[in-house]
Design a protein around this motif. Structure first.
Motif, short mmCIF file in Angstrom:
data_model
loop_
_atom_site.label_atom_id
_atom_site.label_comp_id
_atom_site.label_asym_id
_atom_site.label_seq_id
_atom_site.Cartn_x
_atom_site.Cartn_y
_atom_site.Cartn_z
N THR A 14 -5.49 7.83 -4.31
CA THR A 14 -6.03 6.53 -4.70
C THR A 14 -7.04 6.70 -5.83
O THR A 14 -7.10 5.88 -6.76
CB THR A 14 -6.68 5.83 -3.49
N ILE A 60 1.96 0.19 3.44
CA ILE A 60 0.73 0.67 4.08
C ILE A 60 0.21 -0.54 4.85
O ILE A 60 -0.42 -1.44 4.27
CB ILE A 60 -0.29 1.17 3.04
N ALA A 106 0.41 8.74 6.02
CA ALA A 106 1.49 8.55 5.03
C ALA A 106 1.99 9.90 4.53
O ALA A 106 3.17 10.06 4.21
CB ALA A 106 1.00 7.70 3.86
N PHE A 176 -0.02 1.29 -5.94
CA PHE A 176 -1.42 0.93 -5.73
C PHE A 176 -1.70 -0.42 -6.38
O PHE A 176 -1.07 -0.77 -7.38
CB PHE A 176 -2.34 1.99 -6.37
#
Ligand code: PRE
Length: 306
Positions: A14, A60, A106, A176
């Motif tokens: 991230t 997610i 994940a 993202f």
């Protein structure tokens, strides 16, 4: 310089995504996705970058649920980041001696085959992020022998790479999104995506089809639909939708308005440029000009100018 919260600590995928999306931003590492989003809602950060879905594991779900609850946040950018995993350990560790592995859920999913083949007797424990796992493994006396994380996390925390490219697929990508508090939307680019969450008024037969019809009759192409439990009981869901186009486009605005009319609640999550920059094919009769011409025609026939 904007301050952006992200799923930390340093060395997460991230963080890598944030560096690409907002190179000059100040980075505020958060312990998990809810904390990163709350930092925005509380005004401690101007925005946040969080993982939304992965090409192998799917959504997610924590991010889906957290965007659907609490004060509204808007997605204003997205990024598709290739992710490559490494097995990291303290110097001198041998793979044969690894009994406890630490990593993000994940990553466990995406490295399932490697773990089964190379670490069949290891216990794999879920961490809040891949870099948090590497940070923990690096601590003297850590109960964990190895972490699965990005190679750069090993560099950050003084771990050595015992194996690289351990993901089940070499082409895995994680999507993202960058979010902020509500404000002006990004201008339409002609290659946009819109996201929203819809809550059904009731689960009568055909309720889901009615929602989908609001898109199909206007030629709006859905790219993702995810059902998530409301928590009110088995079979009670709300729905995340991604679809082509910008809410400023007539066909998209009409579809979103239609959902607003038939659902108990719709949470608009934003219109933003697509990471793949693909422009949609506009079905006959669904372009902005078509809607404008039809509105003029309707005005004329309503005043007897047939
Ligand atoms: O733990 C990290 O490094 C993250 O950035 C989170 C995350 C995820 O939630 O999917 C991001 C990319 C990878 O798929 C693995 C983990």
């Amino acid at each position: 310089m904007p301050k952006l919260a992200y799923l930390g600590p340093e060395g997460t995928f991230t963080e890598e995504a944030l560096r690409i999306l907002a190179p000059g931003a100040e980075r505020l590492p958060s312990t998990n996705v809810p904390a990163a989003l709350e930092a925005v809602r509380r005004g401690q950060a101007d925005g946040a970058v969080v993982p939304l879905e992965n090409s192998l594991e799917g959504a997610i779900t924590t991010t889906l649920d957290e965007l659907a609850r609490g004060e509204s946040l808007l997605i204003n950018a997205e990024l598709l980041l290739p992710v490559e995993f490494s097995l990291l350990a303290r110097p001198g560790t041998e793979i044969a001696h690894i009994k406890r592995v630490f990593t993000h859920p994940a990553a466990i999913t995406q490295c399932r085959n490697f773990i089964a083949r190379e670490l069949p007797d290891a216990v794999v424990v879920a961490a809040s992020s891949t870099a948090a796992a590497a940070q923990e493994v690096a601590l003297p006396g850590s109960p964990y022998d190895a972490a699965i994380a990005a190679r750069i996390a090993g560099e950050h925390y003084g771990l050595v790479e015992l194996a690289g490219g351990i993901g089940d697929r070499s082409d895995t990508v994680t999507r993202f999104v960058q979010v902020s508090r509500p404000g002006p939307l990004p201008e339409p680019t002609g290659a946009d995506r819109t996201s929203l969450v819809a809550f059904l008024a009731d689960d009568h037969p055909g309720a889901l089809l009615e929602m989908l019809t609001e898109f199909s009759v206007r030629g709006v192409n859905l790219s993702r639909i995810e059902s998530r439990p409301t928590g009110d009981g088995i079979g009670r869901y709300f729905f995340h939708f991604d679809f082509e186009g910008h809410v400023a486009d007539a066909r998209v605005g009409e579809a979103v308005s239609g959902l607003h009319r038939i659902c108990s609640r719709v949470r608009f999550l934003g219109s933003y440029p697509r990471a793949d920059a693909l422009s949609p094919q506009i079905k006959r009769g669904t372009g902005d000009d078509d809607f404008a011409e039809a509105a003029s025609w309707l005005d004329r026939i309503r005043t007897g100018q047939v």
